[in-house]
Design a protein around this motif. Structure first.
Motif, PDB file in Angstrom:
ATOM      1  N   ASN A   1       4.389  11.198  -0.606  1.00 22.07           N
ATOM      2  CA  ASN A   1       3.605  11.293  -1.386  1.00 22.07           C
ATOM      3  C   ASN A   1       2.141  10.183  -0.964  1.00 22.07           C
ATOM      4  O   ASN A   1       1.770  10.063  -0.708  1.00 22.07           O
ATOM      5  CB  ASN A   1       3.912  11.169  -3.111  1.00 22.07           C
ATOM      6  N   LYS A   2       2.529   9.772   0.679  1.00 21.54           N
ATOM      7  CA  LYS A   2       2.225   9.373   0.919  1.00 21.54           C
ATOM      8  C   LYS A   2       1.673   7.408   0.696  1.00 21.54           C
ATOM      9  O   LYS A   2       0.529   6.936   0.591  1.00 21.54           O
ATOM     10  CB  LYS A   2       0.408   9.789   1.508  1.00 21.54           C
ATOM     11  N   TYR A   3       2.396   6.969  -0.065  1.00 19.55           N
ATOM     12  CA  TYR A   3       2.813   5.715  -0.366  1.00 19.55           C
ATOM     13  C   TYR A   3       3.922   4.501   0.559  1.00 19.55           C
ATOM     14  O   TYR A   3       4.614   5.901   0.941  1.00 19.55           O
ATOM     15  CB  TYR A   3       3.382   5.763  -1.658  1.00 19.55           C
TER      16      TYR A   3
ATOM     17  N   ASP B   1      -7.765  11.921  -7.687  1.00 19.53           N
ATOM     18  CA  ASP B   1      -6.067  11.196  -7.639  1.00 19.53           C
ATOM     19  C   ASP B   1      -6.337  12.500  -9.570  1.00 19.53           C
ATOM     20  O   ASP B   1      -7.312  12.602 -10.171  1.00 19.53           O
ATOM     21  CB  ASP B   1      -6.169   9.741  -8.192  1.00 19.53           C
TER      22      ASP B   1
ATOM     23  N   ARG C   1      -4.523   6.999 -12.495  1.00 22.45           N
ATOM     24  CA  ARG C   1      -4.913   5.713 -12.692  1.00 22.45           C
ATOM     25  C   ARG C   1      -4.067   5.002 -13.717  1.00 22.45           C
ATOM     26  O   ARG C   1      -5.060   5.421 -14.882  1.00 22.45           O
ATOM     27  CB  ARG C   1      -5.957   5.868 -12.087  1.00 22.45           C
TER      28      ARG C   1
ATOM     29  N   ALA D   1      -2.075   4.802  -8.572  1.00 25.09           N
ATOM     30  CA  ALA D   1      -2.628   6.480  -8.679  1.00 25.09           C
ATOM     31  C   ALA D   1      -1.949   7.098  -8.751  1.00 25.09           C
ATOM     32  O   ALA D   1      -0.379   6.992  -7.873  1.00 25.09           O
ATOM     33  CB  ALA D   1      -3.512   6.663  -7.834  1.00 25.09           C
ATOM     34  N   SER D   2      -1.613   7.807  -8.933  1.00 27.90           N
ATOM     35  CA  SER D   2      -1.098   9.348  -9.312  1.00 27.90           C
ATOM     36  C   SER D   2      -1.961  10.026  -8.200  1.00 27.90           C
ATOM     37  O   SER D   2      -2.812  10.485  -9.361  1.00 27.90           O
ATOM     38  CB  SER D   2      -0.593   9.710 -10.869  1.00 27.90           C
ATOM     39  N   ARG D   3      -0.980  10.743  -7.882  1.00 30.27           N
ATOM     40  CA  ARG D   3      -2.264  10.724  -6.124  1.00 30.27           C
ATOM     41  C   ARG D   3      -1.849  12.418  -6.013  1.00 30.27           C
ATOM     42  O   ARG D   3      -2.602  13.672  -6.520  1.00 30.27           O
ATOM     43  CB  ARG D   3      -1.875  10.483  -4.881  1.00 30.27           C
ATOM     44  N   SER D   4      -1.019  13.485  -7.267  1.00 30.90           N
ATOM     45  CA  SER D   4      -0.614  14.057  -7.390  1.00 30.90           C
ATOM     46  C   SER D   4      -0.089  14.750  -8.242  1.00 30.90           C
ATOM     47  O   SER D   4       0.539  13.862  -9.442  1.00 30.90           O
ATOM     48  CB  SER D   4       0.219  15.165  -6.144  1.00 30.90           C
TER      49      SER D   4
END
Length: 276
Positions: free
Chosen positions: A190-192, A109, A112, A13-16
């Protein structure tokens, strides 16, 4: 597969959508990549055919793809990828075009890349790219390019990152840091975590090569070479897209099937206007 069913499949996922185009770098001269007398090129009978079209990439590998990110002609300008090229790249990677969906359908997201596998055999049943339909065209273009980069990496067999981690983190910082000073920005911000850190670093490097070959060859030559190594020789990818030498390029859109979406790092400019 519908976007609502992605919870039952594996996805990246691209969270942002707060990602940027690569910074502009001084163009490299042609001779920096195609050095006169290079034995790799001479052994293959020269870099170009009689019309001047390049036959080999800068590493001496055959250029056979219909679309090449970088130079294609001796002494000519850099070749940009068309909407048709990204259409074909999407089909080669997932079997279909990227699909705009409601943000709620992908759990908030920005985008994705989804792979659905048979639970018993592990065989791939389907692959899809979804992106937030509410994104403005430039942001949507970057998000889709990032998800396409995930697909390229997956098809190429998960490019190893040994020896190039520092370069990959430079790229990630340049393409994700909302400011040009202070602490370097990594996937962790980015929380990865875990394997997702590696996935994000590689995807952004591939996106950088698609958006601005001159940039990545200037700041991360080893990472650029690794991408060429794994993509330019891949039996499936090499017929659709290959990466070559110098210079940035813009993309006019993804395809009519994705609402004529524009973006993909046009002119290689990094901008912060209209951040989400």
């Amino acid at each position: 597969m519908t976007a609502e069913k992605t919870q039952d499949a594996g996805f990246l996922a691209s969270r942002s959508a707060r990602i940027y185009d690569p910074p502009v770098k001084q163009p490299r001269p042609f001779e920096a990549d195609y050095r006169p007398g290079d034995p790799r090129h001479e052994a293959a009978g020269g870099i170009a055919d009689e019309s001047g079209r390049l036959r080999l990439d800068m590493d001496g590998r055959p250029l056979t793809a219909r679309y090449v990110a970088g130079r294609t002609v001796v002494g000519g300008g850099d070749t940009g990828l068309s909407a048709e090229a990204y259409d074909e790249l999407g089909k080669a990677g997932t079997g279909g075009r990227p699909e705009a969906v409601a943000k709620s359908a992908i759990a908030g997201d920005a985008g994705r890349y989804v792979v659905d596998r048979d639970r018993r055999s592990g065989d791939v049943l389907s692959q899809d790219i979804f992106y937030d339909e509410s994104l403005p065209a430039d942001k949507a273009g970057r998000v889709v390019a990032h998800e396409l980069a995930h697909a390229i990496d997956a098809i190429a067999g998960k490019m190893p990152t040994d020896g190039i981690d520092k370069e990959l983190r430079t790229i990630y910082n340049d393409l994700n840091n909302p400011q040009s000073y202070g602490k370097r920005f990594g996937p962790e911000q980015n929380k990865y975590w875990g394997e997702h850190v590696r996935n994000e670093l590689v995807a952004e490097a591939i996106r950088a090569y698609m958006a601005a070959p001159n940039y990545i060859k200037t700041v991360a030559p080893k990472a650029a070479a690794r991408i060429r190594q794994y993509v330019n020789t891949h039996p499936k990818l090499k017929n659709t897209i290959q990466f070559n030498s110098i210079g940035g390029f813009g993309v006019t859109g993804i395809a009519a099937g994705t609402n004529g979406l524009a973006g993909y790092g046009a002119n290689g400019q990094r901008t912060r206007e209209g951040e989400l």
